[in-house]
Scaffold this motif. Sequence first.
Motif, PDB file in Angstrom:
ATOM      1  N   LEU A 156      85.147  50.094  45.349  1.00  0.00           N
ATOM      2  CA  LEU A 156      84.021  50.081  44.360  1.00  0.00           C
ATOM      3  C   LEU A 156      82.801  50.830  44.844  1.00  0.00           C
ATOM      4  O   LEU A 156      82.210  51.858  44.188  1.00  0.00           O
ATOM      5  CB  LEU A 156      83.694  48.748  44.015  1.00  0.00           C
ATOM      6  N   ALA A 161      83.257  54.687  44.642  1.00  0.00           N
ATOM      7  CA  ALA A 161      82.928  55.121  43.036  1.00  0.00           C
ATOM      8  C   ALA A 161      81.594  54.948  42.668  1.00  0.00           C
ATOM      9  O   ALA A 161      81.187  55.658  41.962  1.00  0.00           O
ATOM     10  CB  ALA A 161      84.132  54.052  42.355  1.00  0.00           C
ATOM     11  N   VAL A 162      80.944  53.846  43.194  1.00  0.00           N
ATOM     12  CA  VAL A 162      79.434  53.810  42.864  1.00  0.00           C
ATOM     13  C   VAL A 162      78.738  54.718  43.434  1.00  0.00           C
ATOM     14  O   VAL A 162      77.572  55.567  42.698  1.00  0.00           O
ATOM     15  CB  VAL A 162      78.952  52.280  43.096  1.00  0.00           C
ATOM     16  N   HIS A 174      79.397  58.109  41.427  1.00  0.00           N
ATOM     17  CA  HIS A 174      78.663  57.861  40.183  1.00  0.00           C
ATOM     18  C   HIS A 174      77.230  58.095  40.098  1.00  0.00           C
ATOM     19  O   HIS A 174      76.852  59.039  39.489  1.00  0.00           O
ATOM     20  CB  HIS A 174      79.092  56.721  39.665  1.00  0.00           C
ATOM     21  N   ARG A 193      81.394  56.128  32.256  1.00  0.00           N
ATOM     22  CA  ARG A 193      81.774  55.958  33.704  1.00  0.00           C
ATOM     23  C   ARG A 193      80.946  54.806  34.336  1.00  0.00           C
ATOM     24  O   ARG A 193      81.607  53.860  34.735  1.00  0.00           O
ATOM     25  CB  ARG A 193      81.826  57.106  34.423  1.00  0.00           C
ATOM     26  N   ARG A 194      79.775  54.556  33.867  1.00  0.00           N
ATOM     27  CA  ARG A 194      78.809  53.628  34.330  1.00  0.00           C
ATOM     28  C   ARG A 194      79.069  52.119  33.861  1.00  0.00           C
ATOM     29  O   ARG A 194      79.293  51.217  34.475  1.00  0.00           O
ATOM     30  CB  ARG A 194      77.216  53.788  33.763  1.00  0.00           C
ATOM     31  N   LEU A 215      82.447  50.980  35.604  1.00  0.00           N
ATOM     32  CA  LEU A 215      82.111  50.489  36.896  1.00  0.00           C
ATOM     33  C   LEU A 215      81.354  49.029  36.751  1.00  0.00           C
ATOM     34  O   LEU A 215      81.742  48.295  37.567  1.00  0.00           O
ATOM     35  CB  LEU A 215      80.861  51.297  37.799  1.00  0.00           C
ATOM     36  N   ASP A 245      84.074  46.773  36.097  1.00  0.00           N
ATOM     37  CA  ASP A 245      85.088  46.346  37.115  1.00  0.00           C
ATOM     38  C   ASP A 245      84.127  45.439  38.235  1.00  0.00           C
ATOM     39  O   ASP A 245      84.677  44.489  38.702  1.00  0.00           O
ATOM     40  CB  ASP A 245      85.478  47.922  37.931  1.00  0.00           C
TER      41      ASP A 245
END
Length: 182
Positions: free
Chosen positions: A15, A18-19, A22, A72-73, A76, A79
Motif C-alpha cells: 500500500l 502505491a499511495v 498516487h 485510483r484514489r 486505494l 484497499d
Amino acid sequence: MTVALAAVGPAESTLGPAVIAHLDAQLESARRLLDIVLRQGAAIRRQDVDEVLSRMTDLQGEMEHRGGLELRRTELLTDAGAQLSVAGHAITLDAMTTLLAPHEAAAARQRSAELRGLLGEIGREHAINRALMRQELAFLDHLTRLMSGTADLGYRPPVERPGEGMRVSAPASAHRLLDLEA
C-alpha cells in the motif's frame, strides 16, 4: 483495530508505494492544472480569445485525467479500508498511514500537504479567472448594447417596495400604459 494492523504490518504491505505513487501522480496533475489556470488568466488579461479557448480545452483534458486519478484514489481507500475493517469512504490519511512504514507515512503526509496547498492555489486562481471572464463579458455586453442603440435600456436592478414584493424598475424612457392591481 490492532488485530487488523497485526495481520498486515507496514513491512508486508504494498500500500505504501502505491499511495506515494498516487500522490506523486496527483501532484503532477495539480502542477499541470495550476500552469493551465495561470496561463489562462494571462490570456484573459491580454484578451487573447484563441489562447483562452485553448487553455479551456487543456483544462478539460486535465480534468478528465484527474477523473482517472480519482478512481485510483477510491481503489486505494477501499484497499486501506479493507485492511482496517472500515468503509473506504471513511478512511483518512492518518488512518491510512497506520498501514505504512514510518518513512512512507511521512512522505505521504508531506505530499498530501503539498497537494492541498496546490489545490487551494488552483481554486483561488480559477476564481480570479472566472471573475475576469465575467467582467470581460459584461463589458462586451455593454459594447454590444451601445452599438445596437439599446444602451439606455440596460439592466436596472429590481426595486423592492414595502408590502409589494419585488418589482422591476422600468427604464427612464418607458411610458406606463397600464397600472393594474388585483
